[in-house]
Design an enzyme around this catalytic site. Structure first.
Site, PDB file in Angstrom:
ATOM      1  N   PHE A 250       0.814  -1.226   0.000  1.00 17.58           N
ATOM      2  CA  PHE A 250       0.000   0.000   0.000  1.00 17.58           C
ATOM      3  C   PHE A 250       0.844   1.271   0.000  1.00 17.58           C
ATOM      4  O   PHE A 250       0.366   2.347   0.349  1.00 17.58           O
ATOM      5  CB  PHE A 250      -0.975   0.012   1.189  1.00 17.58           C
ATOM      6  CG  PHE A 250      -1.820  -1.235   1.270  1.00 17.58           C
ATOM      7  CD1 PHE A 250      -2.729  -1.532   0.268  1.00 17.58           C
ATOM      8  CD2 PHE A 250      -1.687  -2.132   2.315  1.00 17.58           C
ATOM      9  CE1 PHE A 250      -3.493  -2.685   0.315  1.00 17.58           C
ATOM     10  CE2 PHE A 250      -2.442  -3.296   2.377  1.00 17.58           C
ATOM     11  CZ  PHE A 250      -3.350  -3.572   1.382  1.00 17.58           C
ATOM     12  N   ASN A 643      -6.393 -10.461 -15.466  1.00 18.17           N
ATOM     13  CA  ASN A 643      -7.015 -11.545 -14.703  1.00 18.17           C
ATOM     14  C   ASN A 643      -8.214 -10.975 -13.952  1.00 18.17           C
ATOM     15  O   ASN A 643      -8.058 -10.303 -12.945  1.00 18.17           O
ATOM     16  CB  ASN A 643      -5.995 -12.143 -13.720  1.00 18.17           C
ATOM     17  CG  ASN A 643      -6.584 -13.286 -12.914  1.00 18.17           C
ATOM     18  OD1 ASN A 643      -7.744 -13.261 -12.516  1.00 18.17           O
ATOM     19  ND2 ASN A 643      -5.773 -14.304 -12.674  1.00 18.17           N
ATOM     20  N   PRO A 644      -9.424 -11.231 -14.468  1.00 18.10           N
ATOM     21  CA  PRO A 644     -10.605 -10.581 -13.879  1.00 18.10           C
ATOM     22  C   PRO A 644     -10.816 -10.936 -12.411  1.00 18.10           C
ATOM     23  O   PRO A 644     -11.343 -10.120 -11.649  1.00 18.10           O
ATOM     24  CB  PRO A 644     -11.768 -11.084 -14.744  1.00 18.10           C
ATOM     25  CG  PRO A 644     -11.224 -12.166 -15.604  1.00 18.10           C
ATOM     26  CD  PRO A 644      -9.739 -12.022 -15.662  1.00 18.10           C
ATOM     27  N   GLN A 650      -8.850  -6.676  -6.300  1.00 18.76           N
ATOM     28  CA  GLN A 650      -8.182  -5.390  -6.080  1.00 18.76           C
ATOM     29  C   GLN A 650      -9.210  -4.268  -5.926  1.00 18.76           C
ATOM     30  O   GLN A 650      -9.079  -3.400  -5.074  1.00 18.76           O
ATOM     31  CB  GLN A 650      -7.280  -5.052  -7.270  1.00 18.76           C
ATOM     32  CG  GLN A 650      -5.987  -5.798  -7.299  1.00 18.76           C
ATOM     33  CD  GLN A 650      -5.020  -5.180  -6.314  1.00 18.76           C
ATOM     34  OE1 GLN A 650      -5.073  -5.445  -5.118  1.00 18.76           O
ATOM     35  NE2 GLN A 650      -4.137  -4.339  -6.791  1.00 18.76           N
ATOM     36  N   LYS A 713      -3.891  -0.578 -18.015  1.00 19.11           N
ATOM     37  CA  LYS A 713      -3.820   0.619 -17.171  1.00 19.11           C
ATOM     38  C   LYS A 713      -3.390   0.197 -15.772  1.00 19.11           C
ATOM     39  O   LYS A 713      -2.210   0.032 -15.523  1.00 19.11           O
ATOM     40  CB  LYS A 713      -5.158   1.359 -17.192  1.00 19.11           C
ATOM     41  CG  LYS A 713      -5.417   2.067 -18.532  1.00 19.11           C
ATOM     42  CD  LYS A 713      -6.692   2.871 -18.522  1.00 19.11           C
ATOM     43  CE  LYS A 713      -6.832   3.718 -19.790  1.00 19.11           C
ATOM     44  NZ  LYS A 713      -8.124   4.433 -19.834  1.00 19.11           N
ATOM     45  N   VAL A 715      -5.172  -1.131 -11.603  1.00 14.73           N
ATOM     46  CA  VAL A 715      -6.385  -1.226 -10.801  1.00 14.73           C
ATOM     47  C   VAL A 715      -6.113  -1.183  -9.300  1.00 14.73           C
ATOM     48  O   VAL A 715      -7.035  -1.299  -8.502  1.00 14.73           O
ATOM     49  CB  VAL A 715      -7.159  -2.528 -11.120  1.00 14.73           C
ATOM     50  CG1 VAL A 715      -7.669  -2.501 -12.547  1.00 14.73           C
ATOM     51  CG2 VAL A 715      -6.292  -3.756 -10.874  1.00 14.73           C
ATOM     52  N   GLU A 717      -5.280   1.145  -7.143  1.00 11.14           N
ATOM     53  CA  GLU A 717      -5.639   2.273  -6.295  1.00 11.14           C
ATOM     54  C   GLU A 717      -6.979   2.909  -6.624  1.00 11.14           C
ATOM     55  O   GLU A 717      -7.561   3.600  -5.794  1.00 11.14           O
ATOM     56  CB  GLU A 717      -4.505   3.319  -6.336  1.00 11.14           C
ATOM     57  CG  GLU A 717      -3.253   2.729  -5.706  1.00 11.14           C
ATOM     58  CD  GLU A 717      -1.993   3.521  -5.948  1.00 11.14           C
ATOM     59  OE1 GLU A 717      -1.646   4.335  -5.096  1.00 11.14           O
ATOM     60  OE2 GLU A 717      -1.329   3.300  -6.985  1.00 11.14           O
TER      61      GLU A 717
HETATM   62 MO1  MOS Z   1       1.038   2.723  -3.838  1.00 10.92          MO
HETATM   63  S1  MOS Z   1       0.679   4.276  -2.512  1.00 10.92           S
HETATM   64  O1  MOS Z   1       1.810   3.527  -5.097  1.00 10.92           O
HETATM   65  O2  MOS Z   1       1.899   1.471  -3.126  1.00 10.92           O
END
Ligand code: MOS
Length: 751
Positions: A250, A643-644, A650, A713, A715, A717
């Site tokens: 995180f 991978n859905p 996530q 792209k 996923v 955050e």
């Molecule tokens: Mo994230 S805050 O870029 O691990």
């Protein structure tokens, strides 16, 4: 199937059979059976335990430690203090680049935040080290702590986030606000939040001369090597780090934290392997946290509900000794089509550990405020919040004027709203009740996060038996990187996934960059993709130049790779498998390297973001103020989905954190002592299963030809954005009360 040849079209390549499959986690069985080895599970021969003693004041000077008492404990081997800790090659307070964050490594007697390390006790057992640390009884000269955003000495930060300017503008915001028919002017407050991954920061360190061997969770192995090498004056290549699993990162594990370096110092000092693991309480200070914000947002509207101006002025805080500023205002650059936009910052310094990256740094705090303000603007315009957002939909990125590389946000709004049943929503707040008489409210928020890529390398090898070996030092923080990247790796060499060995998680592998900024799958994935492409090209060269191969002379028409075989592009019946090509060439293996980075030309030309729409239902007890989130539906468009199953997970994780942001999470600081009063999982509220409603995450189809050749792209955050605002707006819709200070609590909703 993928194509190799002169006329290949990168955008059409790699439609192999692995990408897109909802595979389960490759390491799942290891994890649920306890066989997966996390850093702190390592116990090398002769290992000692180190425990940090931490400051109980937030500002002042350490006057004395009862070192003799700790040393008298029968299990204690060594006590490391500012007076005797081994010398470092570099001042921990030196900052040679903006992303080198200062560390507390017992450099002097200053205390600059509660929870700072003041000594390390090293013992034969964890119990002895813990008791030894308690015997130190530190004494301090305390000074008054600075704890809140109300501190008077404000300044404009040099930059916010990762080097973003502290002021950005387009159009004339002041004029537009003056002329606007309606102005919503509201101030929102978001609290400091602290990292609580399941796995606290840990290190097991062993020295062998000037070589260093580490088990340490890390979101960036090469970054960690570089930082540690600088501090100890050794070569990065002489530091070997194993980080196969993380119990969550995180952002808190993006850089080595001070206590981890102290564990390495303890091993140096004692000449024995040392393990140091932070307690949950010790996580509240030295590992970074989400800084607090106070955001004044002004929204100017024309008579028909069209945005005329959007402004966010954010006050935030950093520590007294280092610079990191939560870039909360910047989310206003991206989402809504306003002719005038301005974001500005001011900051104060507080006696805390330095705030740092925490899932969606900037976007999370900024989103809950902006989405609340947009809801207030919709209300002021007398419009449905979704209709208002569609009216002010940005066809180009508002601040830059660039076209989006792709933007399926309209589809997110449509699919999310349909699934949620938004259409029946009454406009007036406080107009729905459930059978038990609780107030019911529906709210929504827009989600957004940039599609970033960093730099990464990978290596692809085809072995004599035709199997593949794909390697990159990638990080699985629990998000499923091992699985998703293995899927990309297998497609990159045209093999079924069970014919590919995928190695990751150690620092001797090619540098996979940082697992951060939601860019890891795109970055490490593209490095694997290019390494795979390169090794297949080498194989094709061998075969097409070899008269004995059915592919001889196919260099001009090109070859296809499928299921461990190369085939002529114009005649797929003519081909041979990888093993045959290698056998005839007399090779055991053939390898190639690959690299990935964001394409600067594409980045210049396009704004690249993932998007989403989150819809929330809450119930509020009208007498007790208790809020329950009863439904949460998100629809997200984030390019190609590798991978859905992992992606859904996530997004759920992000949405739950958004729920936490709106209703649960905050660090409570005692203004007298500067200490965090709820620095443990008993008091620091995060959602438990009973707080989390049935959730849905719709994966909206989106092709992006510009972000990278795979169209990925990110996923990691985006789920936290949009969700907090949706819940806050649902609380308003249920109760008619607009709560602008988060988290929303019982006291806000009664009386
Ligand atoms: Mo994230 S805050 O870029 O691990």
């Amino acid at each position: 199937m993928s194509e190799i040849g002169l006329t290949q079209d990168p955008a059409r390549m790699r439609h192999g059979s692995n990408i897109g499959q909802p595979l389960t986690r490759r390491e799942g069985v290891l994890k649920v059976t306890g066989a997966a080895t996390f850093a702190a599970d390592n116990h090398p021969q002769g290992m000692l335990y180190a425990v940090v003693a931490t400051a109980s004041i937030a500002r002042g000077r350490l006057v004395s430690l009862d070192e003799a008492a700790a040393r008298a404990h029968p299990g204690v081997v060594e006590v490391m203090t500012a007076a005797n800790r081994p010398a470092l090659a570099m001042d921990p307070d030196a900052k040679t680049n903006p992303f080198m964050f200062k560390l507390d490594l017992l450099q002097n007697d200053r205390v600059r935040y509660a929870g700072q390390s003041v000594a390390v006790v090293i013992a034969e057992t964890l119990e002895a080290a813990t008791e030894g640390a308690a015997l130190l009884k530190p004494r301090y000269e305390a000074e008054p702590a600075r704890t809140t955003l109300d501190e008077p000495d404000t300044f404009v930060p040099p930059s916010v986030g990762v080097g973003n300017p502290p002021e950005a503008a387009k159009g004339d915001v002041d004029a537009a606000l003056n002329e606007a028919e309606t102005v919503v002017d509201a101030t929102y407050e978001t609290p400091a939040q602290y990292h609580n991954p399941m796995e606290p920061h840990a290190v097991v360190a062993r020295w062998d001369g000037d070589r260093l061997d580490l088990d340490m969770p890390s979101q960036g192995l090469a970054i960690a090597q570089g930082r540690i090498a600088g501090l100890f004056g050794i070569r990065p290549a002489d530091i070997h780090i194993r980080s196969p699993y993380l119990g969550g990162g995180f952002g808190g594990k993006g850089f080595p934290a001070g206590p981890q370096i102290l564990g390495i110092l303890a091993a140096r000092m004692t000449g024995r392997p040392v393990k140091l693991v932070l307690t949950r309480q010790q996580m509240y200070g030295p590992v970074g946290h989400r800084g607090p914000t106070r955001q004044r947002i002004r929204v100017g509207l024309d008579g028909d509900g069209t945005l005329a101006a959007l402004e966010n002025h954010t006050r935030t805080a950093s520590s007294t000794f280092d610079d990191f500023f939560e870039p909360a205002a910047d989310v206003a650059h991206t989402l809504y089509a306003s002719p005038a936009i301005r974001t500005t910052y001011e900051a104060v310094r507080l006696d805390t550990g330095t705030p740092l990256f925490m899932r969606a740094p900037g976007e999370a705090s900024g989103s809950i405020a902006l989405e609340s303000a947009i809801d207030e603007a919709a209300e002021a315009a007398g419009m449905d919040p979704l209709a208002f957002r569609l009216k002010n939909y940005a066809e180009r990125e508002p601040i830059s004027g660039k076209p989006f590389s792709s933007k399926a946000l309209r589809a997110c709004y449509e699919q999310g709203a349909a699934r949620f049943g938004w259409g029946g929503r009454p406009l007036a707040p406080r107009s729905m009740r459930d059978a038990a008489g609780r107030l019911v409210g529906w709210g929504m928020g827009t989600a957004t996060f940039p599609a970033l890529m960093f730099q990464a390398k990978a290596r692809a090898t085809i072995r004599a038996d035709g199997s593949g070996l794909l390697e990159t030092g990638a990080h699985d923080m629990g998000q499923g990187a091992w699985t998703a990247l293995a899927q990309i790796a297998a497609d990159a060499v045209g093999l079924p996934i069970d014919r590919v060995e995928f190695r990751a998680g150690t620092s001797d592998l090619p540098d996979a960059g940082i697992a951060g900024g939601s860019g890891h799958t795109a970055t490490a994935g593209m490095a694997l993709h290019s390494a795979g492409e390169a090794v297949i090209a080498k194989l094709a060269e061998l075969a097409t130049a070899d008269e004995a191969s059915p592919l001889f002379g196919a260099g001009n028409v090109g070859t296809l790779v499928r299921d461990g075989r190369l085939e002529r592009r114009d005649d797929e019946s003519r081909g041979e498998d990888f093993a045959a090509i290698l056998r005839r060439a007399g090779l055991d293996t053939i390898s190639a390297d690959g690299e990935a980075a964001q394409d600067p030309a594409a980045q210049d030309a396009y704004a690249m973001h993932a998007h989403g729409a989150v819809f929330a239902e809450v119930t509020v007890d009208p007498d007790l103020g208790q809020v329950r989130v009863t439904r949460l539906v998100g629809a997200f468009a984030a390019g190609r989905i590798i991978n859905p199953r992992m992606v859904e997970s996530q997004l759920f994780g992000g949405m739950i954190w958004g729920l936490s942001f709106a209703l649960h999470e905050h660090a409570v600081v005692d203004k007298r002592s500067g200490r965090i009063m709820n620095a443990d999982l008993a008091e620091y509220r995060i959602p438990v299963n009973a707080d989390v409603p049935p959730m849905e995450a719709i994966l909206v189809h989106e092709d992006d030809p510009h972000v990278n050749a795979l169209g990925i792209k990110g996923v990691g955050e985006i789920g936290i954005t949009g969700t907090g605002g949706a819940i806050a707006n649902a609380v308003h819709h249920a109760t008619g009360r607009r709560i602008r200070r988060f988290p929303i609590g019982l006291a806000d909703l009664i009386g």
